[in-house]
Design a protein around this motif. Structure first.
Motif: not given
Length: 141
Positions: A71-72, A75-77, A79, A81
């Motif tokens: 997950k890291k 990019d934080d933008s 979506n 899960k």
């Protein structure tokens, strides 16, 4: 472009190569679902129940670490899960794909061959054979 992409990971460097392909195939409003499946051992006359329980806990922790690590990489933008399941990897991958409404599975080939592949079986091959949706196989050397 795909709306929901399932990205199974086993924590190996092969699975990390899937990351670069995901964003190229995902719709702007799409979702990435990172999945790791922890095996589950059962105790027998030859293994103590407490030892088996500790091994199962360790496998689950490793699966949780694998999805967190992957997950890291995004990019934080986006979506993204994460899901951790317990069971047989190929079965769980296809079950989660159906349950989550994924329209693509991106899975890495480990590159194993010969006797090693025969003994272990091939999760990727089983996913390809049983999936009801598109599967992108990322070949690794």
């Amino acid at each position: 472009m795909y709306k929901k992409i399932l990205l199974p990971t086993d924590g190996s460097e092969y699975a990390e190569q899937e990351v670069e392909r995901v964003t190229n195939l995902m719709a702007d409003d799409g979702e990435i679902i990172i999945l790791s499946v922890a095996g589950k051992l059962t105790s027998s006359a030859f293994q103590r129940r407490t030892k088996v329980r500790k091994l199962n806990q360790r496998m689950k922790k490793e699966a949780e670490e694998s999805v967190a690590k992957m997950k890291k990489m995004f990019d934080d933008s986006l979506n993204v899960k994460t899901i951790v399941e317990t069971g047989f990897p190929a079965e769980k991958i296809n079950e989660v794909a159906e349950r989550e409404g994924a329209d693509l599975i991106i899975i890495a080939s480990s590159g194993k061959s010969g006797l090693h592949r025969f003994i272990l079986g091939s999760v990727t091959e089983k996913v390809l054979k049983n999936a009801d949706i598109d599967v992108l196989l990322v070949h690794n050397d």
